[in-house]
Design a protein around this motif. Structure first.
Motif, short mmCIF file in Angstrom:
data_model
loop_
_atom_site.label_atom_id
_atom_site.label_comp_id
_atom_site.label_asym_id
_atom_site.label_seq_id
_atom_site.Cartn_x
_atom_site.Cartn_y
_atom_site.Cartn_z
N LEU A 64 0.84 -1.20 0.00
CA LEU A 64 0.00 0.00 0.00
C LEU A 64 0.87 1.25 0.00
CD1 LEU A 64 -2.82 1.22 0.08
CD2 LEU A 64 -2.72 1.13 2.58
N GLN A 65 1.94 1.24 0.78
CA GLN A 65 2.86 2.39 0.83
C GLN A 65 3.43 2.67 -0.55
OE1 GLN A 65 3.74 4.47 3.35
NE2 GLN A 65 5.13 5.59 2.00
N ASN A 66 3.84 1.64 -1.24
CA ASN A 66 4.39 1.79 -2.60
C ASN A 66 3.34 2.37 -3.55
OD1 ASN A 66 6.30 1.19 -4.86
ND2 ASN A 66 4.72 -0.28 -5.41
N ALA A 67 2.09 1.89 -3.42
CA ALA A 67 1.01 2.37 -4.28
C ALA A 67 0.69 3.84 -4.01
CB ALA A 67 -0.24 1.51 -4.07
N ILE A 68 0.72 4.23 -2.73
CA ILE A 68 0.47 5.64 -2.36
C ILE A 68 1.57 6.53 -2.96
CG2 ILE A 68 0.38 7.28 -0.44
CD1 ILE A 68 -2.10 5.56 -0.50
N GLU A 69 2.81 6.09 -2.85
CA GLU A 69 3.92 6.85 -3.42
C GLU A 69 3.77 6.97 -4.93
OE1 GLU A 69 7.41 4.80 -2.09
OE2 GLU A 69 7.20 5.48 0.00
N ARG A 117 -7.70 10.19 -10.98
CA ARG A 117 -6.61 9.42 -11.60
C ARG A 117 -5.65 8.90 -10.53
NH1 ARG A 117 -3.26 12.13 -14.99
NH2 ARG A 117 -4.12 14.22 -14.65
N CYS A 118 -5.52 9.61 -9.42
CA CYS A 118 -4.70 9.11 -8.31
C CYS A 118 -5.25 7.77 -7.79
CB CYS A 118 -4.68 10.11 -7.17
SG CYS A 118 -3.60 11.54 -7.45
N CYS A 119 -6.58 7.64 -7.78
CA CYS A 119 -7.19 6.37 -7.35
C CYS A 119 -6.70 5.22 -8.23
CB CYS A 119 -8.72 6.46 -7.42
SG CYS A 119 -9.46 7.66 -6.29
N LEU A 120 -6.75 5.45 -9.55
CA LEU A 120 -6.30 4.42 -10.49
C LEU A 120 -4.81 4.16 -10.34
CD1 LEU A 120 -7.05 2.49 -12.78
CD2 LEU A 120 -6.66 4.38 -14.39
N GLN A 121 -4.04 5.23 -10.07
CA GLN A 121 -2.59 5.06 -9.90
C GLN A 121 -2.25 4.26 -8.65
OE1 GLN A 121 -1.50 5.78 -13.11
NE2 GLN A 121 0.34 6.33 -11.97
N ILE A 122 -3.12 4.29 -7.65
CA ILE A 122 -2.93 3.43 -6.48
C ILE A 122 -3.22 1.98 -6.85
CG2 ILE A 122 -3.82 2.85 -4.17
CD1 ILE A 122 -4.29 5.84 -3.71
N LEU A 175 0.69 14.42 -8.05
CA LEU A 175 0.42 15.67 -7.34
C LEU A 175 1.57 16.67 -7.43
CD1 LEU A 175 -1.08 14.13 -4.05
CD2 LEU A 175 -2.34 14.93 -6.07
N LYS A 176 2.73 16.19 -7.87
CA LYS A 176 3.93 17.03 -7.86
C LYS A 176 3.77 18.30 -8.67
CE LYS A 176 7.82 14.16 -6.53
NZ LYS A 176 9.16 13.68 -6.88
N GLU A 177 3.16 18.18 -9.85
CA GLU A 177 3.04 19.36 -10.72
C GLU A 177 2.09 20.40 -10.11
OE1 GLU A 177 0.43 19.03 -14.37
OE2 GLU A 177 0.84 16.89 -14.03
#
Length: 592
Positions: free
Chosen positions: A446-451, A502-507, A457-459
């Motif tokens: 989960l930690q890896n997926a959150i990262e 899209r963050c949801c999908l990236q997790i 979000l960086k941009e």
């Protein structure tokens, strides 16, 4: 012969239902009275037959088959320790690496390694061992529930996608292997074990078509159904959800005697042609029960003769008990057996007990079992006959197929004994953080997926300050919820709803293949959700924990939550909700 059964199995119905049942119950008695000698024999057989394998020769046993030599020379291992040898077998190496018997196929575990299902090597005779355990279940159940030969079982059973390893061996879940075997497909008629679902429906790999045909058969035979079940509690809830979504079409098929054109699988269509006849009265009944969308007691209402539910409700499945009680009107829930891809372990000798009281008696003939004490200063493993009531252990396994001192990852608590055989309560899977059904996501994953997701979000000059998670099973299918507290450094350039979706999908994308299969192929897990909470929420969470006695110096944010006051605090601080807009990538093929 019956006296041994009557004296040790305290049940309302003392007499075995048949001579066949009496023999099965006598076998249980013999195995559980002679646990240590049976275990000694099993280890001797395993070490003798596999003496010339590459793995055992590595530790210079020199033909020894006694426990002392075995324990002093063979190390306790995890999957990662033996993965190189497993990969060699998968790639086509037919030399006797683990087993003197040829590896017949791989059973894919719901546990994962590097994001992929673990491959468990098995041999043909293990199917006989699994069948033996299955054959003990109904003789025990018949002691508690009379008359099960006077009707059928509505069981929602499914196969999953099969793949082949580079060396040509099948790789598939253990139940897919069993349902495709002659043990299941050509099983002899047993009046105590008749299903409403035809084999063709169970063996259809398309989950929609399989579920549709099985539900249709269950409705047609509604007055014959005496028990309703699935492997996991979540699977039965998925069936109810399927009925909620498809009852109109099912009623239409029943009324007209014609099959939904979406059912294109030829064997399913052919078998349904023989079962499906016009029945307007039944169609009207289904419509009346489902039309008002009052689903309380729906199982009792549609299948009025149902005596119990046959589902696993231990471990992560316990979260589904209140929902099952709602749909079933409080029917008993029977957890009958304890099994995994590595080995079938044992059975519940009191299957009609409350879910919170379920214990499993490990059958000593299935494999050689050892137990690693939890929270103990010693790392010495304990034999099956020597575990102590009240203590917790991690299960260690040595199998006929060649696994030696393998850490399964299950944590068990000893609750008592049946004869000389300990009875265990399943406590949890080691290191599992989130689970909806067969998926198991740990903290590191989960930690890896959150990262992975936070990179989006960086941009926006935004970062994740803190997070926790929750397995939400209040709706069907259940889904993962991630609580995010964000640091937005430029409110004029905050991440948009689309970005957070899209963050949801990236997790989801880097999560293990079992999770992604549950989303893409099985539809047993819903889209992942991110709930953004107000700034300062996690400080409040810490304050709450400290107010309950936590040390401020040792406090760590819990990475998974379920405690009601904490859930209420988090949900009261939610400022926005976001869902995965698409399915993560998944194919049956393993990553190479």
């Amino acid at each position: 012969m019956f006296m041994a059964v009557e004296s040790t199995l305290p049940t309302p119905f003392r007499t075995p239902a048949s001579d066949k049942d009496a023999k099965a119950l006598q076998f249980i008695e013999e195995m559980t009275k002679n646990v240590d000698s049976v275990q000694e024999r099993v280890l001797r057989e395993i070490l003798s037959r596999n003496a010339e394998t590459e793995y055992l020769k590595r530790f210079i046993l020199n033909g020894a088959t006694d426990r002392e030599t075995f324990k002093s020379r063979i190390p306790v291992v995890t999957y990662e320790d033996i993965q190189p040898e497993i990969q060699r077998i998968a790639n086509g190496d037919k030399s006797p690496i683990f087993s003197a018997h040829p590896i017949s196929e791989f059973l894919t575990s719901s546990g994962t390694s590097a994001g992929e299902r673990k491959l468990m090597p098995t041999i043909h005779e293990e199917m006989d061992r699994r069948q033996l355990l299955y054959s003990l279940l109904m003789p025990v159940m018949n002691l508690y529930v009379p008359g099960l030969d006077k009707g059928k079982g509505l069981y929602f059973l499914f196969v999953k996608a099969e793949t082949k390893t580079p060396g040509g061996l099948l790789a598939r879940p253990v139940l897919t292997s069993y349902y495709n075997s002659d043990h299941f497909k050509t099983r002899p008629y047993d009046p105590f074990n008749v299903y409403t679902s035809p084999n063709e429906a169970i063996l259809c790999v398309d989950s929609f078509q399989s579920m549709y045909a099985q539900m249709l058969c269950g409705l047609i035979m509604r007055n014959e159904v005496l028990r309703v079940g699935a492997v996991f509690a979540s699977g039965l809830l998925r069936a109810i959800h399927f009925l909620q979504n498809n009852w109109k079409q099912l009623a239409h098929d029943i009324a007209t005697g014609t099959l939904n054109p979406k059912i294109t699988d030829a064997p399913v269509r052919e078998c349904m042609r023989k079962i499906l006849k016009p029945n307007p009265e039944l169609a009207q009944f289904v419509t009346m029960e489902c039309y008002e969308e009052n689903w309380e007691c729906i199982i009792k209402r549609i299948w009025p003769r149902t005596k119990y539910l046959d589902v696993i409700v231990t471990g992560a499945m316990a979260q589904y008990i209140p929902t099952l009680e709602y749909y079933s009107g409080g029917l008993p829930m029977a957890c009958t057996m304890y099994a995994s891809s590595e080995c079938y372990f044992g059975l519940n000798l009191n299957p009609m007990c409350k879910p919170s009281e379920v214990t499993y008696t490990i059958m000593p003939n299935m494999a050689y079992f050892e137990f690693l004490p939890r929270e103990s200063s010693t790392s010495c493993l304990v034999d099956l006959a020597d575990v102590e009531v009240g203590k917790e252990y991690e299960l260690i396994l040595t199998t006929y197929a060649g696994l030696c001192r393998y850490r399964v990852g299950d944590i068990l608590r000893v609750t008592g004994f049946h004869n000389a055989a300990p009875q265990f309560r399943f406590i949890r899977r080691k290191n599992v953080l989130l689970s909806i059904e067969s998926d198991k996501t740990d903290e590191a994953e989960l930690q890896n997926a959150i990262e992975n997701a936070s990179l989006l979000l960086k941009e926006f000059n935004t970062s994740v300050v803190e997070y926790t998670s929750y397995a939400d099973t209040k709706q069907i299918p259940g889904h993962y919820v991630i609580y995010w507290e964000l640091l937005v450094k430029d409110s004029a350039n905050a991440p948009t709803d689309d970005v957070l979706n899209r963050c949801c999908l990236q997790i989801e994308e880097p999560l293990n293949s079992v999770y992604r299969q549950s989303r893409v192929a099985d539809n047993s897990t819903g889209p992942l959700e991110i709930r953004v909470v107000e700034n300062g929420t996690f400080e409040e969470l810490m304050d709450y924990a400290i107010s309950r006695g936590a040390s401020i110096n040792q406090y760590e944010v819990p990475r998974c939550v379920s405690f009601t006051p904490i859930m209420e605090l988090l949900n009261s601080r939610v400022v926005s909700k976001h869902f995965s807009p698409d399915l993560p990538h998944w194919t049956p093929e393993r990553r190479r």
